[in-house]
Enzyme design. Structure first.
Site, PDB file in Angstrom:
ATOM      1  N   GLY B  40       0.834  -1.200   0.000  1.00 55.55           N
ATOM      2  CA  GLY B  40       0.000   0.000   0.000  1.00 55.55           C
ATOM      3  C   GLY B  40       0.862   1.240   0.000  1.00 55.55           C
ATOM      4  N   ALA B  44      -1.057   5.939   4.702  1.00 51.29           N
ATOM      5  CA  ALA B  44      -0.427   5.095   5.711  1.00 51.29           C
ATOM      6  C   ALA B  44       0.818   4.405   5.144  1.00 51.29           C
ATOM      7  CB  ALA B  44      -1.427   4.064   6.224  1.00 51.29           C
ATOM      8  N   GLY B  45       0.675   3.799   3.970  1.00 47.87           N
ATOM      9  CA  GLY B  45       1.786   3.043   3.404  1.00 47.87           C
ATOM     10  C   GLY B  45       2.941   3.926   2.973  1.00 47.87           C
ATOM     11  N   HIS B 266     -21.590   7.868   4.529  1.00 48.76           N
ATOM     12  CA  HIS B 266     -21.355   9.309   4.454  1.00 48.76           C
ATOM     13  C   HIS B 266     -22.632  10.010   4.026  1.00 48.76           C
ATOM     14  CE1 HIS B 266     -19.656  13.167   3.531  1.00 48.76           C
ATOM     15  NE2 HIS B 266     -18.500  12.779   4.005  1.00 48.76           N
ATOM     16  N   SER B 284     -17.822  16.791  -0.227  1.00 49.43           N
ATOM     17  CA  SER B 284     -17.179  16.883   1.082  1.00 49.43           C
ATOM     18  C   SER B 284     -18.134  17.361   2.159  1.00 49.43           C
ATOM     19  CB  SER B 284     -16.000  17.839   1.039  1.00 49.43           C
ATOM     20  OG  SER B 284     -15.579  18.091   2.345  1.00 49.43           O
ATOM     21  N   ARG B 330     -21.852  11.912  11.254  1.00 47.06           N
ATOM     22  CA  ARG B 330     -22.245  11.295   9.991  1.00 47.06           C
ATOM     23  C   ARG B 330     -23.362  10.277  10.103  1.00 47.06           C
ATOM     24  NH1 ARG B 330     -16.274  10.648   7.261  1.00 47.06           N
ATOM     25  NH2 ARG B 330     -16.120  12.874   6.846  1.00 47.06           N
ATOM     26  N   HIS B 401     -18.859   4.580   2.757  1.00 48.62           N
ATOM     27  CA  HIS B 401     -17.742   5.499   2.633  1.00 48.62           C
ATOM     28  C   HIS B 401     -16.444   5.038   3.282  1.00 48.62           C
ATOM     29  CE1 HIS B 401     -15.608   9.233   2.401  1.00 48.62           C
ATOM     30  NE2 HIS B 401     -15.602   9.395   3.683  1.00 48.62           N
ATOM     31  N   ARG B 435     -16.324   6.989  12.744  1.00 48.01           N
ATOM     32  CA  ARG B 435     -15.172   7.875  12.653  1.00 48.01           C
ATOM     33  C   ARG B 435     -15.618   9.318  12.433  1.00 48.01           C
ATOM     34  NH1 ARG B 435     -12.641  10.252   8.444  1.00 48.01           N
ATOM     35  NH2 ARG B 435     -13.607   9.020   6.802  1.00 48.01           N
TER      36      ARG B 435
HETATM   37  C1  LIG Z   1     -14.124  10.367  -1.409  1.00 47.43           C
HETATM   38  C2  LIG Z   1     -13.458  10.275  -0.073  1.00 47.43           C
HETATM   39  C3  LIG Z   1     -13.191  11.417   0.653  1.00 47.43           C
HETATM   40  C4  LIG Z   1     -12.563  11.346   1.889  1.00 47.43           C
HETATM   41  N1  LIG Z   1     -12.312  12.498   2.581  1.00 47.43           N
HETATM   42  C5  LIG Z   1     -11.665  12.429   3.766  1.00 47.43           C
HETATM   43  C6  LIG Z   1     -11.332  13.624   4.480  1.00 47.43           C
HETATM   44  O1  LIG Z   1     -11.630  14.735   4.052  1.00 47.43           O
HETATM   45  N2  LIG Z   1     -10.674  13.509   5.649  1.00 47.43           N
HETATM   46  C7  LIG Z   1     -10.307  12.294   6.148  1.00 47.43           C
HETATM   47  O2  LIG Z   1      -9.678  12.262   7.199  1.00 47.43           O
HETATM   48  N3  LIG Z   1     -10.593  11.155   5.485  1.00 47.43           N
HETATM   49  C8  LIG Z   1     -11.255  11.188   4.313  1.00 47.43           C
HETATM   50  N4  LIG Z   1     -11.555  10.023   3.646  1.00 47.43           N
HETATM   51  C9  LIG Z   1     -11.044   8.751   4.145  1.00 47.43           C
HETATM   52  C10 LIG Z   1      -9.585   8.600   3.809  1.00 47.43           C
HETATM   53  O3  LIG Z   1      -9.318   9.140   2.549  1.00 47.43           O
HETATM   54  C11 LIG Z   1      -9.122   7.160   3.789  1.00 47.43           C
HETATM   55  O4  LIG Z   1      -9.599   6.488   4.893  1.00 47.43           O
HETATM   56  C12 LIG Z   1      -7.613   7.086   3.825  1.00 47.43           C
HETATM   57  O5  LIG Z   1      -7.056   7.907   2.859  1.00 47.43           O
HETATM   58  C13 LIG Z   1      -7.123   5.671   3.683  1.00 47.43           C
HETATM   59  O6  LIG Z   1      -5.718   5.686   3.566  1.00 47.43           O
HETATM   60  P1  LIG Z   1      -4.893   4.356   3.568  1.00 47.43           P
HETATM   61  O7  LIG Z   1      -3.469   4.747   3.426  1.00 47.43           O
HETATM   62  O8  LIG Z   1      -5.261   3.540   4.743  1.00 47.43           O
HETATM   63  O9  LIG Z   1      -5.378   3.540   2.302  1.00 47.43           O
HETATM   64  P2  LIG Z   1      -5.504   3.922   0.732  1.00 47.43           P
HETATM   65  O10 LIG Z   1      -5.197   5.316   0.448  1.00 47.43           O
HETATM   66  O11 LIG Z   1      -6.796   3.358   0.288  1.00 47.43           O
HETATM   67  O12 LIG Z   1      -4.340   3.096   0.071  1.00 47.43           O
HETATM   68  C14 LIG Z   1      -4.391   1.730  -0.115  1.00 47.43           C
HETATM   69  C15 LIG Z   1      -3.143   1.311  -0.827  1.00 47.43           C
HETATM   70  O13 LIG Z   1      -3.033  -0.092  -0.781  1.00 47.43           O
HETATM   71  C16 LIG Z   1      -2.757  -0.612  -2.042  1.00 47.43           C
HETATM   72  N5  LIG Z   1      -3.320  -1.959  -2.058  1.00 47.43           N
HETATM   73  C17 LIG Z   1      -4.509  -2.391  -1.597  1.00 47.43           C
HETATM   74  N6  LIG Z   1      -4.626  -3.715  -1.741  1.00 47.43           N
HETATM   75  C18 LIG Z   1      -3.484  -4.142  -2.295  1.00 47.43           C
HETATM   76  C19 LIG Z   1      -3.000  -5.403  -2.693  1.00 47.43           C
HETATM   77  N7  LIG Z   1      -3.718  -6.502  -2.534  1.00 47.43           N
HETATM   78  N8  LIG Z   1      -1.767  -5.458  -3.243  1.00 47.43           N
HETATM   79  C20 LIG Z   1      -1.001  -4.342  -3.424  1.00 47.43           C
HETATM   80  N9  LIG Z   1      -1.423  -3.129  -3.052  1.00 47.43           N
HETATM   81  C21 LIG Z   1      -2.635  -3.026  -2.500  1.00 47.43           C
HETATM   82  C22 LIG Z   1      -3.363   0.358  -3.027  1.00 47.43           C
HETATM   83  O14 LIG Z   1      -2.702   0.260  -4.256  1.00 47.43           O
HETATM   84  C23 LIG Z   1      -3.082   1.677  -2.310  1.00 47.43           C
HETATM   85  O15 LIG Z   1      -1.772   2.095  -2.612  1.00 47.43           O
HETATM   86  C24 LIG Z   1     -12.196  10.091   2.409  1.00 47.43           C
HETATM   87  C25 LIG Z   1     -12.467   8.937   1.687  1.00 47.43           C
HETATM   88  C26 LIG Z   1     -13.127   9.030   0.467  1.00 47.43           C
HETATM   89  C27 LIG Z   1     -13.507   7.772  -0.229  1.00 47.43           C
END
Ligand SMILES: Cc1cc2nc3c(=O)[nH]c(=O)nc-3n(C[C@H](O)[C@H](O)[C@H](O)COP(=O)(O)OP(=O)(O)OC[C@H]3O[C@@H](n4cnc5c(N)ncnc54)[C@H](O)[C@@H]3O)c2cc1C
Ligand code: FES
Lengths: 250, 637
Positions: B40, B44-45, B266, B284, B330, B401, B435
């Site tokens: 990922g 986070a990643g 959401h 948003s 929410r 969401h 959340r």
């Molecule tokens: C439209 C939208 C708006 C949002 N707005 C907000 C906001 O304003 N404020 C807020 O705090 N949060 C918001 N959120 C929530 C927030 O964006 C997400 O919870 C957060 O960004 C998740 O980050 P992450 O690093 O955990 O995962 P992600 O950003 O989802 O990254 C996942 C990563 O894992 C990789 N991956 C997954 N499975 C595999 C696999 N099997 N093999 C290899 N790679 C894999 C993908 O390629 C990607 O790189 C929003 C979410 C959405 C959908």
């Protein structure tokens, strides 16, 4: 509405590729362009024809993954709109639509409409950052930044890295993309420290990757779904000039 | 299995400092001998991979998009919380902690949540130092806005593209390490399975999405930062490729899955228009700062919104929750909208939607201010609907969401399989049953920049190197299984497309395990899902081959996992005979229709252990202890 599509099909990087004709039937004007392709693909699968490969992910115009040339224009006819955000209400019954991949030496085709844009990542790895580690940084409000500078930096930072600028340019230049990154940092005190090294490293890498030169056709700005301004190219050129006058590191 | 959360002893505010001090360190000269796989490249990643490489560990990072910059985090719009108290409005680490615990309806672990609030302030510093162009005021200092569930202004933002800017910041830090040769990045690479030997994580099996080649990677630790599973509903605000595979595979290999049914809906998304719909677009939540939500008082109203006089409009959130009004959390806002539509007062062609109206704000602040604040969101809305929100109120409806549930982790973010760590939306850790807005970005970056660099070092120092290479039979075996599965999917050659199955199971989940749930519905879902899964394995049609770029095959693998995982969500929702946060069980509500918790029986984290496909998983409970906050009834009136 019913449409006729001519779509670029290419099995893999070695295949020569060709345009194929497909009907798109019963398309609602509320659909997005990619939803229209989904419908066509579902039909193709049912007929046992491999679906058309195309890149997409967020479908909200922000991830930069979608990358189609529609009727000769990257991201299609609408200004400031990625193809995933284009809706079918902009087309009419009976229209013929040509769909092709980004075409550029630096973006080889992987399959059908999917291209390899890793050159963009390599340009970023060459210099698209501020060289700081996690931790040990000053308080976020320690250095005030004028609203104008912050806003200009944000205008540049809005680039989604899709590569439409490259696809639109006759020379397949990557200038607008690089300029946006260089300018974002050059407008911020945090980025100014290594501005010279950055602009050189990024431009050098751009040349290595086989992007062409900028000869001021301004097609990039017109195609950019985020309306990144070509004034940033001028800014980058100034930064580049400054860097060539700065003493080089040993 | 006894779940040990490994929460450090001592006063809440000192736990993290004490824990960091007590953590073992890896000598700087030895760091390069330890390797980590990061799956990922979202917030986070990317933040974890960059920070670990800066420390000197050997890192490889995987993502399935064509570039790490395209992870789903990029689409977050509204903002990121931090307890900076720059506005002098009474914010503090404790208040952010308290708001998060309360917002999560007292179903999260105090110590984790406190740590999240504590490191939130460092995140903003870090991002500014990276060149993230946050919004500023005329004095040049950082600007803030408010988000649902909070009465202070603590949300930092970069226009309506906060996630993009934060991710590009983390991506630039990651790019720097890639350029330095400290991170080996694998784009268009999908993890298909986890390899565990003698109870410790040893590596992963990956499919190169361009060549189709399946191969193994070994490391001393594996970090999953693979995001949420909201796409189990088919329609959600998530990017199309978001899926459960990585964490579901880890679950099948022995990691426990915590609170899978906690799933956030959401309130402000653009309503569905037709069957072809491929995703739902979020507007948003920050729009609720200035927009007023309403529905007509009359059922079956068919006048245009502008023709409905003020006294025939029901500003239902302002009416029901006077102190929070349009900024109610929410879950509450979403359910209220659903109620209004169920009463036959919905708006738009499909009558499944309510208005979000900016007329008052435009009169009060002027159009320019509104454009400055929300211009890009208004443009996006107009692009999709063909309507101009400056003159006609937006139509919105709730959508799936965010997933609070995820793999169970202890205070160190380590799962129940030693050496497997889980970060960001993929873990269950900090948000309880619901959340707060702008807290996911905060958590992703907290985990990656400020938590894992400490806790992973401690793991290495205590456990040493893994010592098992990809030549080990376990890797070969897992690879073989992965190949066989691809071949199986390709050989079925049935009649139905992958998407048709995904839509079908998604609809069942939305109807029975969505915004509100009840026993009968959940039982029905548990009966209907297995036959769909069986049909999938007999009748799906996936064309092409394994050894090529094949998007249908990718999708098929992901949907196959959703078809198993969906049942676990239903089991969890059925087990939790209470309503809390986003989990609303119709049987458990107050007379006013508010969620009714059962603190005596359900103050636990439900952690599920795999027990075979189609079988009810085993439940393990982590009892939550609240030493600092009092379990109050959540009230936003
Ligand atoms: C439209 C939208 C708006 C949002 N707005 C907000 C906001 O304003 N404020 C807020 O705090 N949060 C918001 N959120 C929530 C927030 O964006 C997400 O919870 C957060 O960004 C998740 O980050 P992450 O690093 O955990 O995962 P992600 O950003 O989802 O990254 C996942 C990563 O894992 C990789 N991956 C997954 N499975 C595999 C696999 N099997 N093999 C290899 N790679 C894999 C993908 O390629 C990607 O790189 C929003 C979410 C959405 C959908
Ligand atoms: S799919 Fe993300 S920008 Fe088009």
């Amino acid at each position: 509405m019913n449409l006729t599509l001519y779509v670029w099909r290419q099995k893999n990087a070695d295949d020569k590729g060709r345009m194929e004709k497909y009907p798109a039937k019963n398309i609602s004007s509320h659909m997005s362009f990619l939803e229209m392709l989904d419908v066509v693909n579902e039909d193709l699968i049912e007929q046992g024809v491999e679906p058309i490969a195309f890149d997409h992910d967020c479908r909200e115009g922000i991830c930069g993954m979608c990358s189609l040339v529609v009727n000769g224009r990257p991201h299609g006819p609408e200004k400031a709109t990625t193809i995933c955000q284009l809706h079918m209400r902009h087309f009419s019954d009976g229209d013929v639509i040509y769909i092709e991949p980004w075409r550029a030496k630096a973006f080889p085709v992987i399959k059908d409409l999917v291209v390899d844009r890793s050159a963009i990542d390599r340009i970023m790895a060459a210099g698209g950052f501020v060289s700081i580690n996690t931790g040990g940084v000053p308080d976020a409000n320690a250095i005030p930044i004028s609203k104008t500078d912050a806003d200009t930096a944000m205008d540049a930072a809005a680039c989604i890295g899709c590569g439409a600028c490259v696809a639109a340019c006759k020379n397949a230049s990557g200038m607008l993309f690089v300029a946006a990154k260089v300018s974002q940092f050059a407008h911020l005190p945090q980025g100014k420290v290594e501005a010279s090294q950055r602009v050189r490293a990024m431009i050098d890498q751009m040349d290595i990757e086989g992007f062409g030169n900028c000869t001021n056709f301004q097609e990039c700005e017109a195609a950019c779904p985020k309306e990144i301004s070509i004034k940033f190219i001028a800014k980058m050129n100034r930064e580049y000039l400054k860097s060539s006058m700065a003493p080089t590191k040993g | 299995m006894k779940l040990d959360a490994k929460v450090p002893s001592g006063p809440l505010a000192d736990k993290w400092t004490k824990h960091k001090f007590e953590s073992k360190l890896v000598n700087p000269a030895n760091k390069r001998k330890y390797s980590a796989i990061v799956v990922g490249s979202g917030l986070a990643g990317a933040s974890a991979a960059a920070s670990l490489a800066e420390l000197g560990y050997e890192v490889s990072c995987f993502c399935f998009q064509d570039s790490p910059r395209r992870a789903h985090s990029i689409s977050a719009q509204g903002g990121i919380n931090a307890a900076k108290n720059y506005q002098n409005d009474g914010d503090s680490v404790y208040r952010l902690f308290y708001d998060t615990i309360k917002g999560g309806d007292f179903r999260s672990r105090e110590a984790n949540t406190y740590r999240l609030a504590e490191v939130s302030v460092n995140i903003i510093d870090q991002c500014v130092a990276q060149g993230v162009p946050f919004a500023r005021d005329y004095g040049g200092l950082l600007d803030n806005r408010s988000f649902g569930g909070a009465q202070v202004s603590r949300t930092f933002y970069a226009r309506g593209q906060t996630g993009q800017q934060l991710l590009l910041g983390a991506y630039s830090a990651l790019s720097r390490q890639i350029g330095l040769g400290k991170v080996k990045m694998y784009n268009r690479a999908e993890m298909l399975d986890l390899v565990v030997v003698d109870g410790r994580t040893r590596g992963i099996v990956v499919r190169d999405l361009v060549s189709g080649k399946i191969s193994s990677f070994a490391a001393d630790a594996v970090l999953l930062a693979t995001g949420g599973y909201g796409n189990v509903f088919y329609l959600s605000t998530n990017a199309k490729a978001c899926n459960v595979t990585a964490i579901y595979r880890a679950y099948k290999r022995g990691a426990l899955f915590a609170n899978p049914c906690y799933m956030q809906i959401h309130p402000t998304c653009i309503p569905v228009t037709g069957d072809y719909q491929s995703k739902l677009t979020l507007m948003s939540e920050s729009l609720r700062n200035d927009g007023r939500i309403w529905a007509p008082k009359k059922q079956g109203e068919d006048r245009a919104p502008g023709d409905i006089p003020e006294n025939e409009r029901d500003y239902f959130l302002e009416r029901k929750y006077p102190s929070f009004g349009n900024l109610a959390p929410r879950d509450i806002s979403s359910r209220s909208a659903q109620e209004v539509c169920n009463e036959g007062r919905g708006v738009g062609e499909t009558k499944v939607g309510v208005y979000l109206d900016f007329a008052d704000a435009i009169n009060r602040l002027g159009k320019d201010v509104i454009t400055e604040r929300y211009g890009n969101l208004f443009d996006m809305y107009e692009r999709i609907t063909g309507e101009d929100p400056y003159t006609v109120p937006m139509r919105i409806y709730p959508a799936s969401h965010y997933t609070m549930g995820g793999l169970w982790v202890d205070y160190n973010l380590e799962s129940t399989i030693p050496g497997l760590f889980v970060l960001g939306e993929a873990n269950f850790s900090d948000h309880g049953a619901n959340r707060l807005g702008a807290s996911a970005l905060m958590q992703g970056l907290a985990d990656g920049y400020f938590v894992i660099p400490y806790t992973l070092g401690d793991f290495y120092a205590r456990s040493g190197q893994s010592g098992i290479s990809t030549d080990h039979e376990a890797f070969k075996q897992t690879e073989r299984e992965a190949v066989e599965r691809q071949e199986k999917l390709l050989s079925i050659n049935g009649k139905r497309t992958v998407d048709s199955f995904h839509r079908e199971v998604g609809k069942i989940m939305w109807d029975n395990c969505g915004m509100s749930r009840n026993e009968a519905g959940l039982k029905k879902a548990l009966e209907t899902i297995p036959p769909i899964r069986e049909e999938f394995w007999e009748n799906v049609k996936v064309l092409g081959d394994n050894d090529e770029f094949n998007q249908s095959l990718e999708k098929a693998g992901r949907v196959a996992d959703f078809l198993e995982f969906a049942e676990i969500m239903c089991h969890d929702a059925l087990d939790r005979e209470e309503s809390c946060g986003a989990h609303f069980r119709e049987e458990y509500q107050t007379e006013e229709g508010e969620a009714k918790r059962n603190d005596k029986k359900y103050t636990y984290v439900a952690a599920w252990e795999y027990n075979g496909v189609g079988k009810k998983p085993n439940l393990h409970k982590e009892e939550l202890e609240f030493e600092n906050v009092e379990l109050a009834t959540r009230s936003y009136k």
